[in-house]
Design a protein around this motif. Sequence first.
Motif: not given
Length: 290
Positions: A131-135, A193-199, A201-206
């Motif tokens: 999560l820190a890496a994604i951030k 809506l607000f994560g900056g990556h839309g929908a 799937p890779a971002y949501i899964s992570a």
Amino acid sequence: MLAVVIALLPAAGFGIYNFGIDALILIVVTVASTVITEYAYEKWMKKKITIGDYSAVVTGLLLALNLPSSAPWWIGVIGGVFAILVVKMLFGGLGQNFMNPALAARCFLIISFTSIMTNFEVDAYSGATPLAAIKNGESVNILDMIIGKTAGTIGETSMIAIVIGACFLLLLGVIDLRVPGSYIVSFVIFICLFGGHGADPAYISAQLAGGGLMLGAFFMATDYVTRPITKNGQYVYGIFLGVLTGIFRVFGPSAEGVSYAIIIGNLLVPLMEKMTLPKGFGIKGGKVHE
């Protein structure tokens, strides 16, 4: 409560496999501290001994699974004593505590011993949590996250192990999907809506596989004592947790936020229950109409 203990064993077992003997020692010490604290308090106060209901074991196990394996053993003891003595017993014992004891203790430890509680560097993993890496805009290996071969707390890394335990509780009817389902769905909608990556799937899964979301949604947000009783209240509670976790993760300085979201949600449970109490048939404005 014994069913919850059994359901947590896959996550605990994988944590020991993943992080080694240090994780096992921390789990044993933390569980022992919660059980001994509850027994000693009740013995001293000449109350009925309740350690046989396994609620202290559940608290100790959940707290241990929320600790980094690099934490010293005394962190588990301090957290266990705080969870049982301050959050649970001083408010009247099981059924009277207004927030989840394990999560309250974790928040207490994070505030008091920040460097220890945020040190996830062990022999197997030397980098930041996923999560820190994604951030930080870095890439992550989603398969490793789902399996659990990443840095993190002892019991939060393996999505598979947590889901196995959750399915066990769902099949037994110990929990249902109202709280965890509304929690996870509302969280996914928020980050879309607000994560900056839309929908993506890779971002949501992570986001779903990383951090304490799955452990919190299925094992702590569903706590009978600290979640709403009304069905509609449970949906409101789950949505609130999902949105708040999204706010913390997307806009906050930390990549996590599950613990604080659930604790804040616990505090608002009485209001949610009051707002969602079903009205009796024939009653309007507090008066009975014939």
